[in-house]
Write a protein that holds these residues in place. Structure first.
Motif, PDB file in Angstrom:
ATOM      1  N   MET A   1     -62.299   8.702   6.815  1.00 12.30           N
ATOM      2  CA  MET A   1     -61.357   7.647   7.673  1.00 12.30           C
ATOM      3  C   MET A   1     -60.526   6.816   6.975  1.00 12.30           C
ATOM      4  O   MET A   1     -60.841   6.469   5.729  1.00 12.30           O
ATOM      5  N   GLN A   2     -59.300   6.677   7.194  1.00 13.84           N
ATOM      6  CA  GLN A   2     -58.214   5.872   6.722  1.00 13.84           C
ATOM      7  C   GLN A   2     -58.293   4.345   7.201  1.00 13.84           C
ATOM      8  O   GLN A   2     -58.976   4.069   8.144  1.00 13.84           O
ATOM      9  N   HIS A   3     -57.924   3.407   6.534  1.00 15.18           N
ATOM     10  CA  HIS A   3     -57.967   2.176   6.347  1.00 15.18           C
ATOM     11  C   HIS A   3     -56.647   1.449   6.523  1.00 15.18           C
ATOM     12  O   HIS A   3     -55.679   1.802   5.763  1.00 15.18           O
ATOM     13  N   ALA A   4     -56.452   0.401   7.186  1.00 20.08           N
ATOM     14  CA  ALA A   4     -55.334  -0.459   7.568  1.00 20.08           C
ATOM     15  C   ALA A   4     -55.625  -1.932   7.487  1.00 20.08           C
ATOM     16  O   ALA A   4     -56.953  -2.079   7.946  1.00 20.08           O
ATOM     17  N   LEU A   5     -54.919  -2.590   6.855  1.00 21.68           N
ATOM     18  CA  LEU A   5     -55.018  -4.119   6.793  1.00 21.68           C
ATOM     19  C   LEU A   5     -54.016  -4.802   7.385  1.00 21.68           C
ATOM     20  O   LEU A   5     -52.828  -4.639   7.059  1.00 21.68           O
ATOM     21  N   ILE A   6     -54.270  -5.761   8.657  1.00 21.01           N
ATOM     22  CA  ILE A   6     -53.257  -6.284   9.219  1.00 21.01           C
ATOM     23  C   ILE A   6     -53.243  -7.804   8.719  1.00 21.01           C
ATOM     24  O   ILE A   6     -54.253  -8.591   8.578  1.00 21.01           O
ATOM     25  N   VAL A   7     -52.107  -8.356   8.274  1.00 21.25           N
ATOM     26  CA  VAL A   7     -52.123  -9.562   7.731  1.00 21.25           C
ATOM     27  C   VAL A   7     -51.205 -10.556   8.363  1.00 21.25           C
ATOM     28  O   VAL A   7     -50.018 -10.117   8.682  1.00 21.25           O
ATOM     29  N   ALA A   8     -51.648 -11.724   8.502  1.00 22.96           N
ATOM     30  CA  ALA A   8     -50.799 -12.701   9.112  1.00 22.96           C
ATOM     31  C   ALA A   8     -50.922 -13.809   8.207  1.00 22.96           C
ATOM     32  O   ALA A   8     -51.650 -14.009   7.123  1.00 22.96           O
TER      33      ALA A   8
END
Length: 232
Positions: free
Chosen positions: A1-8
């Motif tokens: 499984m790949q991972h992504a981080l949404i940042v605000a």
């Protein structure tokens, strides 16, 4: 499984609500992704961004939920990543597909209201800046690109931090008007400043979700995150 981080960016004076809102947003994008786990962090919540980054694998990607490719994306994010050389994708606001996707969402709103665009005014409620011309220039360029796709009677940018204000842009309009908050997330400006400005203008039209929360945009971000790993 790949991972992504949404940042605000988040809300420095009160980090928790914005953090919870972004987490819910990331969960919605996660549900639209294929084989990618999506998490989130705001830069304003002390230490949280670093904690989230420490949990990421070396092939993870960072997605900036920002409306401009400014200081936070080009300087603050890389600095906060420290030794982790994770790729930072282009922020939402500079996505070349953004005007078309937003035009699609606005077309849906027009159809739902049975309004013709040429008889409808659009208020673009944006942040602006008292220090830099870049944020308002980005919003004005976006307004011009929308005008090429939808023939509104008028498109009126208004800003929280510079003139014309949102109340000035929204004044004198009939009820056949839309207001699009040109923000990536629903934060303090959207919850407080924009409603106050619209009330001051006696705005009677319909207020759209912020750009980042339009259904077309969430699906598009999910597609970007999925394709980021397919290309890799």
């Amino acid at each position: 499984m790949q991972h992504a981080l949404i940042v605000a960016h988040g809300q420095p004076s009160d980090p928790a609500p914005a953090e919870q809102s972004l987490a819910a947003y990331a969960a919605e994008v996660d549900a639209l992704c294929e084989d990618v786990t999506v998490r989130s962090a705001t830069l304003a919540a002390p230490g949280l961004f670093e904690d989230r980054v420490s949990e990421l694998s070396d092939d993870a990607v960072i997605y900036p939920l920002f409306m401009a490719n400014g200081w936070f994306v080009t300087s603050a994010l890389p600095k906060r990543l420290a030794e982790r050389k994770l790729p930072i994708l282009d922020p939402l606001g500079v996505d070349p597909n953004l005007p078309g996707l937003v035009a699609e969402a606005l077309s849906d709103a027009l159809k739902d209201n049975k309004w013709a665009p040429q008889d409808t005014d659009l208020v673009l409620a944006a942040h602006g800046s008292g220090r830099s011309r870049n944020p308002s220039a980005v919003a004005r360029t976006f307004a011009a690109e929308l005008a090429q796709r939808l023939a509104f009677r008028s498109i009126r940018p208004g800003f929280v931090e510079e003139r014309p204000s949102i109340s000035e842009a929204a004044s004198g309009l009939s009820a056949q008007a839309l207001c699009l908050p040109y923000f990536a997330c629903t934060g303090g400006h959207v919850l407080e400043d924009v409603p106050q400005e619209l009330e001051a203008a006696a705005f009677k039209g319909q207020v759209m979700p912020v750009v980042g929360e339009l259904p077309q945009i969430q699906q598009h971000i999910a597609t970007i995150l999925t394709r980021a790993f397919q290309r890799g």
